[in-house]
Design a protein around this motif. Structure first.
Motif, PDB file in Angstrom:
ATOM      1  N   SER A 183       6.327   8.091   2.753  1.00 25.47           N
ATOM      2  CA  SER A 183       5.955   7.162   1.686  1.00 25.47           C
ATOM      3  C   SER A 183       5.269   5.909   2.234  1.00 25.47           C
ATOM      4  CB  SER A 183       7.200   6.762   0.882  1.00 25.47           C
ATOM      5  OG  SER A 183       8.170   6.149   1.729  1.00 25.47           O
ATOM      6  N   VAL A 184       5.626   5.496   3.432  1.00 26.10           N
ATOM      7  CA  VAL A 184       4.986   4.319   4.029  1.00 26.10           C
ATOM      8  C   VAL A 184       3.538   4.636   4.377  1.00 26.10           C
ATOM      9  CG1 VAL A 184       5.077   2.656   5.933  1.00 26.10           C
ATOM     10  CG2 VAL A 184       7.195   3.490   4.891  1.00 26.10           C
ATOM     11  N   TYR A 185       3.306   5.830   4.912  1.00 26.66           N
ATOM     12  CA  TYR A 185       1.930   6.240   5.211  1.00 26.66           C
ATOM     13  C   TYR A 185       1.121   6.363   3.924  1.00 26.66           C
ATOM     14  CZ  TYR A 185      -2.026   8.987   6.887  1.00 26.66           C
ATOM     15  OH  TYR A 185      -3.285   9.430   7.171  1.00 26.66           O
ATOM     16  N   GLU A 186       1.711   6.874   2.877  1.00 25.60           N
ATOM     17  CA  GLU A 186       1.002   7.007   1.607  1.00 25.60           C
ATOM     18  C   GLU A 186       0.614   5.636   1.050  1.00 25.60           C
ATOM     19  OE1 GLU A 186       3.851   9.227  -0.577  1.00 25.60           O
ATOM     20  OE2 GLU A 186       3.498  11.087   0.555  1.00 25.60           O
ATOM     21  N   ASP A 187       1.517   4.664   1.157  1.00 22.58           N
ATOM     22  CA  ASP A 187       1.184   3.306   0.722  1.00 22.58           C
ATOM     23  C   ASP A 187       0.075   2.712   1.593  1.00 22.58           C
ATOM     24  OD1 ASP A 187       3.003   3.291  -1.356  1.00 22.58           O
ATOM     25  OD2 ASP A 187       4.589   2.328  -0.196  1.00 22.58           O
ATOM     26  N   MET A 189      -2.340   4.289   3.063  1.00 21.08           N
ATOM     27  CA  MET A 189      -3.616   4.885   2.685  1.00 21.08           C
ATOM     28  C   MET A 189      -4.098   4.362   1.329  1.00 21.08           C
ATOM     29  SD  MET A 189      -4.893   6.691   5.062  1.00 21.08           S
ATOM     30  CE  MET A 189      -6.219   7.358   4.060  1.00 21.08           C
ATOM     31  N   LEU A 190      -3.194   4.136   0.407  1.00 21.65           N
ATOM     32  CA  LEU A 190      -3.594   3.616  -0.892  1.00 21.65           C
ATOM     33  C   LEU A 190      -4.188   2.211  -0.745  1.00 21.65           C
ATOM     34  CD1 LEU A 190      -3.700   4.083  -3.953  1.00 21.65           C
ATOM     35  CD2 LEU A 190      -1.445   3.021  -4.111  1.00 21.65           C
ATOM     36  N   LEU A 191      -3.562   1.383   0.082  1.00 23.90           N
ATOM     37  CA  LEU A 191      -4.086   0.045   0.314  1.00 23.90           C
ATOM     38  C   LEU A 191      -5.450   0.110   1.006  1.00 23.90           C
ATOM     39  CD1 LEU A 191      -0.943  -1.997   1.464  1.00 23.90           C
ATOM     40  CD2 LEU A 191      -1.852  -1.651  -0.833  1.00 23.90           C
ATOM     41  N   ALA A 192      -5.604   1.047   1.932  1.00 19.41           N
ATOM     42  CA  ALA A 192      -6.892   1.209   2.608  1.00 19.41           C
ATOM     43  C   ALA A 192      -7.975   1.634   1.623  1.00 19.41           C
ATOM     44  CB  ALA A 192      -6.762   2.228   3.734  1.00 19.41           C
ATOM     45  N   LYS A 193      -7.641   2.500   0.690  1.00 16.97           N
ATOM     46  CA  LYS A 193      -8.617   2.929  -0.313  1.00 16.97           C
ATOM     47  C   LYS A 193      -9.049   1.753  -1.191  1.00 16.97           C
ATOM     48  CE  LYS A 193      -6.966   7.697  -0.448  1.00 16.97           C
ATOM     49  NZ  LYS A 193      -6.203   8.723  -1.216  1.00 16.97           N
ATOM     50  N   GLY A 194      -8.121   0.854  -1.477  1.00 17.56           N
ATOM     51  CA  GLY A 194      -8.482  -0.328  -2.242  1.00 17.56           C
ATOM     52  C   GLY A 194      -9.478  -1.201  -1.498  1.00 17.56           C
ATOM     53  N   ALA A 195      -9.239  -1.415  -0.205  1.00 12.45           N
ATOM     54  CA  ALA A 195     -10.165  -2.213   0.597  1.00 12.45           C
ATOM     55  C   ALA A 195     -11.512  -1.507   0.735  1.00 12.45           C
ATOM     56  CB  ALA A 195      -9.561  -2.479   1.968  1.00 12.45           C
ATOM     57  N   ASP A 196     -11.480  -0.192   0.916  1.00 11.31           N
ATOM     58  CA  ASP A 196     -12.730   0.557   1.071  1.00 11.31           C
ATOM     59  C   ASP A 196     -13.593   0.455  -0.186  1.00 11.31           C
ATOM     60  OD1 ASP A 196     -14.403   2.622   2.530  1.00 11.31           O
ATOM     61  OD2 ASP A 196     -13.939   3.720   0.691  1.00 11.31           O
ATOM     62  N   ALA A 197     -12.964   0.507  -1.348  1.00 11.12           N
ATOM     63  CA  ALA A 197     -13.728   0.382  -2.591  1.00 11.12           C
ATOM     64  C   ALA A 197     -14.444  -0.959  -2.657  1.00 11.12           C
ATOM     65  CB  ALA A 197     -12.801   0.544  -3.790  1.00 11.12           C
ATOM     66  N   GLU A 215      -0.769  -2.776  -6.360  1.00  8.91           N
ATOM     67  CA  GLU A 215       0.112  -3.928  -6.160  1.00  8.91           C
ATOM     68  C   GLU A 215       1.512  -3.498  -5.763  1.00  8.91           C
ATOM     69  OE1 GLU A 215      -0.044  -6.337  -9.644  1.00  8.91           O
ATOM     70  OE2 GLU A 215      -2.114  -7.002  -9.287  1.00  8.91           O
ATOM     71  N   GLN A 216       2.001  -2.422  -6.365  1.00  6.56           N
ATOM     72  CA  GLN A 216       3.337  -1.935  -6.006  1.00  6.56           C
ATOM     73  C   GLN A 216       3.359  -1.397  -4.574  1.00  6.56           C
ATOM     74  OE1 GLN A 216       1.581  -1.199  -8.672  1.00  6.56           O
ATOM     75  NE2 GLN A 216       2.832  -1.424 -10.549  1.00  6.56           N
ATOM     76  N   ALA A 217       2.290  -0.686  -4.193  1.00  9.60           N
ATOM     77  CA  ALA A 217       2.200  -0.173  -2.826  1.00  9.60           C
ATOM     78  C   ALA A 217       2.120  -1.316  -1.819  1.00  9.60           C
ATOM     79  CB  ALA A 217       0.985   0.742  -2.689  1.00  9.60           C
ATOM     80  N   ARG A 220       5.612  -2.757  -1.394  1.00  9.51           N
ATOM     81  CA  ARG A 220       6.493  -1.846  -0.647  1.00  9.51           C
ATOM     82  C   ARG A 220       6.125  -1.788   0.831  1.00  9.51           C
ATOM     83  NH1 ARG A 220       5.572   1.715  -5.119  1.00  9.51           N
ATOM     84  NH2 ARG A 220       4.022   2.803  -3.831  1.00  9.51           N
ATOM     85  N   PHE A 221       4.832  -1.727   1.108  1.00  9.44           N
ATOM     86  CA  PHE A 221       4.387  -1.557   2.494  1.00  9.44           C
ATOM     87  C   PHE A 221       4.825  -2.731   3.356  1.00  9.44           C
ATOM     88  CE2 PHE A 221       1.138  -2.013   5.859  1.00  9.44           C
ATOM     89  CZ  PHE A 221       1.280  -0.782   6.473  1.00  9.44           C
ATOM     90  N   TYR A 222       4.534  -3.933   2.924  1.00 10.67           N
ATOM     91  CA  TYR A 222       4.885  -5.093   3.748  1.00 10.67           C
ATOM     92  C   TYR A 222       6.385  -5.363   3.742  1.00 10.67           C
ATOM     93  CZ  TYR A 222      -0.051  -5.897   4.424  1.00 10.67           C
ATOM     94  OH  TYR A 222      -1.365  -5.747   4.785  1.00 10.67           O
ATOM     95  N   ARG A 223       7.066  -5.051   2.637  1.00  3.04           N
ATOM     96  CA  ARG A 223       8.523  -5.221   2.606  1.00  3.04           C
ATOM     97  C   ARG A 223       9.197  -4.288   3.606  1.00  3.04           C
ATOM     98  NH1 ARG A 223       9.837  -3.695  -2.478  1.00  3.04           N
ATOM     99  NH2 ARG A 223      10.642  -1.667  -1.821  1.00  3.04           N
TER     100      ARG A 223
END
Length: 458
Positions: A183-187, A189-197, A215-217, A220-223
């Motif tokens: 789940s941490v890796y999935e978060d 990647m989701l954050l990376a996709k946001g930056a890539d966009a 925002e939820q990812a 969770r990721f930094y927490r």
């Protein structure tokens, strides 16, 4: 080339802006400037073509806005080195900020607190070489586990995402001493996709939507890293060699959130670029069986002994293969800067905010500097090759140049060499095609596509 009407319209609307720039060579602009050159082509290939056609500096037009493409080592040194405080990274701070945080030295501004953040970064502390030397053993063990799992699967896989996950897990072992849940890796990647966009957006950033659940990812990721650091402070691991443990021992004056964020940010600083470099290395080795056989022999010797930095440094062919992959197929091929104020540069007056594009694609393959520049020849790095062309020099800068060269370059090189040696010792990386792989672009990094591969035990 734009037709006469298109060139005439450009001059009608934007001709006044060309004054002061007439001395600079470049393609004739049409009504949309020269932006059409980049349509359907990767920017690094266009920049390399400009180097061949126009030399070290090329004036281009992004619509009615002037921009420069640099392929001259001396001019690049000024921008990234001796005059680097006069330039900023342009819009990159705004593009990455939703994903990264204000703790990142990568997006810090010279007119802000970049110098302080650079001084405080864990990778430049007096103890960081000792920490780095201690990473070879845990990294090798983590890579062995990942490769063994790929061998056991016995399936054909897409090499880029497989090595991306391997790199993420190994960075986690170096950063906090454990592999995090999926789940941490999935978060991540989701954050990376946001930056890539945001990086690739052709519209103002205020109109770019972030992925659902971003925002939820992010929370969770930094927490996750903050909770790991809190637990580690409550139950220290004496003698542990992960970065989190080392920082708690050596940097007691920093708040926990600051320490945790630096571990979290190392993933965005290197997972995509490092994994892409590994894909390039093994793809090239598939095309050169003699080089691959030599690597396998040296890697087996490294695997048979203790995993120390001294023994890794003695593996010269492993180093040569890694360096040649970074020369021929660097993961990061475009760096951008903008003057913070109007300035004289390259014989012209540049307005503040002018985009300056720097690509290593041309200089890494400059036939005036390299013999057989388009060929994968690791032998060029033996017998003093790295002394002739050190990392960060005029014709070899896969991690950038100057004071803002990637702060984790030494860590990346230890990881890449450990990964190349360990994978080669453990498995034959059977890639289905020796043809050039398709190159995409993700998070500012080259993205290899469709490199179908099987891992077969040696």
């Amino acid at each position: 080339m734009p037709n006469v009407l298109s060139r005439g319209l450009f001059n009608l609307f934007f001709g006044a802006r060309r004054k002061g720039l007439e001395s600079l060579p470049g393609p004739p602009p049409g009504i949309i400037g020269t932006a059409g050159d980049f349509l359907g082509s990767m920017p690094w290939n266009v920049c390399a073509r400009y180097g061949r056609e126009y030399g070290g500096v090329t004036l281009i037009w992004l619509g009615g806005t002037p921009a420069l493409v640099l392929n001259d080592p001396e001019l690049i040194e000024q921008v990234l080195g001796s005059r680097q405080t006069e330039f900023e990274k342009g819009s990159l701070r705004q593009e990455l900020t939703p994903t990264t945080t204000e703790h990142s030295v990568f997006i810090a501004e010279h007119r802000g607190d970049w110098a302080l953040k650079r001084q405080q970064d864990p990778f430049v502390q007096g103890w960081s070489p000792d920490w780095l030397a201690a990473q070879v053993a845990p990294m090798r063990a983590a890579i062995e586990r990942a490769v063994d799992a790929l061998i056991a699967r016995g399936e054909t896989v897409d090499l880029a995402p497989v090595l991306r996950r391997l790199t993420f897990d190994v960075f986690a072992v170096a950063g906090m001493g454990e592999v995090p849940p999926d789940s941490v890796y999935e978060d991540f990647m989701l954050l990376a996709k946001g930056a890539d966009a945001r990086i690739q957006a052709k519209i103002p950033l205020r109109f770019v939507s972030l992925p659902k659940g971003f925002e939820q990812a992010q929370e969770r990721f930094y927490r996750f890293f903050e909770e790991r650091l809190t637990a580690l402070r409550q139950s220290p691991r004496p003698g542990a060699v992960d970065l989190m443990s080392w920082m708690l021992r050596e940097m007691p004056g920093f708040e926990d959130k600051w320490l945790a964020r630096h571990v979290a940010l190392m993933f965005y600083g290197g997972v995509f670029s490092s994994s892409t470099s590994l894909v390039g290395a093994f793809h090239q080795l598939q095309k050169h069986p003699e080089a691959e056989a030599r690597l396998a022999a040296e890697a087996a010797d490294f695997a048979a002994g203790p995993p120390t930095l001294e023994r890794l440094n003695a593996a010269r062919w492993v180093e040569a293969v890694t360096l040649e992959a970074l020369r021929l197929l660097p993961a990061v091929r475009v760096f951008t800067r903008s003057p913070a104020a109007e300035m004289k540069f390259a014989g012209a007056t540049l307005p503040a905010g002018t985009t300056i594009m720097i690509s290593n694609q041309y200089l890494h393959r400059d036939p005036r500097h390299w013999s057989n520049p388009d060929s994968f020849e690791p032998t060029r790095w033996l017998d003093g090759g790295l002394a002739r062309d050190p990392i960060g020099s005029g014709h070899f800068f896969p991690f950038g140049r100057g004071p803002r060269m990637c702060v984790a370059t030494d860590f990346a090189m230890v990881f890449l060499r450990t990964a190349v040696a360990t994978i080669a010792a453990r498995a034959r990386v059977q890639i289905q095609s020796t043809e050039p792989f398709e190159e995409g672009f993700f998070f500012g990094v080259v993205l290899p596509k469709g490199v179908q591969t099987r891992f077969v035990a040696r």
